[in-house]
Design a protein around this motif. Structure first.
Motif, PDB file in Angstrom:
ATOM      1  N   ALA A 128       2.705   3.011   2.826  1.00  0.00           N
ATOM      2  CA  ALA A 128       1.741   3.249   3.916  1.00  0.00           C
ATOM      3  C   ALA A 128       2.088   2.372   5.109  1.00  0.00           C
ATOM      4  CB  ALA A 128       0.330   2.937   3.440  1.00  0.00           C
ATOM      5  N   ASP A 157      -8.178   3.869  -3.407  1.00  0.00           N
ATOM      6  CA  ASP A 157      -9.097   4.470  -2.454  1.00  0.00           C
ATOM      7  C   ASP A 157      -8.854   5.976  -2.511  1.00  0.00           C
ATOM      8  OD1 ASP A 157     -10.492   5.509  -0.294  1.00  0.00           O
ATOM      9  OD2 ASP A 157      -9.989   3.837   1.035  1.00  0.00           O
ATOM     10  N   THR A 200       0.843  -1.193   0.000  1.00  0.00           N
ATOM     11  CA  THR A 200       0.000   0.000   0.000  1.00  0.00           C
ATOM     12  C   THR A 200       0.881   1.246   0.000  1.00  0.00           C
ATOM     13  OG1 THR A 200      -1.699  -1.182   1.236  1.00  0.00           O
ATOM     14  CG2 THR A 200      -1.853   1.213   1.207  1.00  0.00           C
ATOM     15  N   PHE A 201       0.486   2.216  -0.829  1.00  0.00           N
ATOM     16  CA  PHE A 201       1.196   3.487  -0.913  1.00  0.00           C
ATOM     17  C   PHE A 201       0.233   4.629  -0.647  1.00  0.00           C
ATOM     18  CE2 PHE A 201       3.529   0.640  -3.733  1.00  0.00           C
ATOM     19  CZ  PHE A 201       4.843   0.837  -3.314  1.00  0.00           C
ATOM     20  N   ASN A 202       0.718   5.647   0.053  1.00  0.00           N
ATOM     21  CA  ASN A 202      -0.010   6.905   0.203  1.00  0.00           C
ATOM     22  C   ASN A 202       0.371   7.790  -0.977  1.00  0.00           C
ATOM     23  OD1 ASN A 202      -1.204   6.361   2.781  1.00  0.00           O
ATOM     24  ND2 ASN A 202       0.812   6.679   3.686  1.00  0.00           N
ATOM     25  N   GLU A 243      -3.339   0.216  -3.386  1.00  0.00           N
ATOM     26  CA  GLU A 243      -2.801  -1.092  -3.029  1.00  0.00           C
ATOM     27  C   GLU A 243      -2.409  -1.788  -4.321  1.00  0.00           C
ATOM     28  OE1 GLU A 243      -5.267  -2.239   0.988  1.00  0.00           O
ATOM     29  OE2 GLU A 243      -5.833  -3.178  -0.892  1.00  0.00           O
ATOM     30  N   SER A 291      -9.008   7.988   1.012  1.00  0.00           N
ATOM     31  CA  SER A 291      -7.797   7.968   1.841  1.00  0.00           C
ATOM     32  C   SER A 291      -6.540   8.245   1.021  1.00  0.00           C
ATOM     33  CB  SER A 291      -7.660   6.622   2.559  1.00  0.00           C
ATOM     34  OG  SER A 291      -7.446   5.589   1.619  1.00  0.00           O
ATOM     35  N   ARG A 292      -6.723   8.366  -0.296  1.00  0.00           N
ATOM     36  CA  ARG A 292      -5.610   8.624  -1.232  1.00  0.00           C
ATOM     37  C   ARG A 292      -4.516   7.575  -1.116  1.00  0.00           C
ATOM     38  NH1 ARG A 292      -5.625  15.144  -1.973  1.00  0.00           N
ATOM     39  NH2 ARG A 292      -7.870  15.253  -2.183  1.00  0.00           N
ATOM     40  N   GLN A 293      -4.979   6.329  -1.187  1.00  0.00           N
ATOM     41  CA  GLN A 293      -4.060   5.197  -1.131  1.00  0.00           C
ATOM     42  C   GLN A 293      -4.280   4.288  -2.333  1.00  0.00           C
ATOM     43  OE1 GLN A 293      -4.752   3.286   2.676  1.00  0.00           O
ATOM     44  NE2 GLN A 293      -3.046   4.416   3.569  1.00  0.00           N
ATOM     45  N   PRO A 297      -0.712  11.438  -1.856  1.00  0.00           N
ATOM     46  CA  PRO A 297      -1.495  12.598  -1.425  1.00  0.00           C
ATOM     47  C   PRO A 297      -2.143  13.402  -2.548  1.00  0.00           C
ATOM     48  CG  PRO A 297       0.704  12.621  -0.439  1.00  0.00           C
ATOM     49  CD  PRO A 297       0.655  11.478  -1.389  1.00  0.00           C
ATOM     50  N   ALA A 325       4.775   9.632  -3.667  1.00  0.00           N
ATOM     51  CA  ALA A 325       4.141   8.550  -2.906  1.00  0.00           C
ATOM     52  C   ALA A 325       5.094   8.081  -1.822  1.00  0.00           C
ATOM     53  CB  ALA A 325       3.793   7.395  -3.837  1.00  0.00           C
ATOM     54  N   THR A 326       4.490   7.493  -0.784  1.00  0.00           N
ATOM     55  CA  THR A 326       5.263   6.888   0.291  1.00  0.00           C
ATOM     56  C   THR A 326       4.607   5.583   0.674  1.00  0.00           C
ATOM     57  OG1 THR A 326       3.978   8.089   1.965  1.00  0.00           O
ATOM     58  CG2 THR A 326       6.067   9.097   1.272  1.00  0.00           C
TER      59      THR A 326
END
Length: 65
Positions: free
Chosen positions: A65, A34, A3-5, A41, A37-39, A7, A62-63
């Motif tokens: 999660a 998503d 999973t990555f965030n 997978e 949540s700005r994620q 933003p 990205a980072t």
């Protein structure tokens, strides 16, 4: 599954760019987004660093999660 965030991801155009970039490195990758949540997978055989690079190549920071 990793999973990555992401933003700055906020619409279908964003998800399409990310999916296209990731699937260029791994055509069998499965992505789930998503926007709330700005994620994203990603289920892929590729390493997390490779997937992170693909997201960045699509133009998004990205980072993990």
């Amino acid at each position: 599954m990793i999973t990555f965030n992401v933003p700055e991801m906020n619409c279908g155009h964003c998800t399409a760019k990310i999916a296209q970039s990731v699937q260029q490195t791994d055509p069998t990758a499965l992505l789930s987004f998503d926007l709330t949540s700005r994620q994203v997978e990603i289920d892929s055989a590729d390493d997390g660093d490779v997937l992170l690079s693909a997201i960045k190549l699509a133009g998004f920071e990205a980072t993990p999660a």
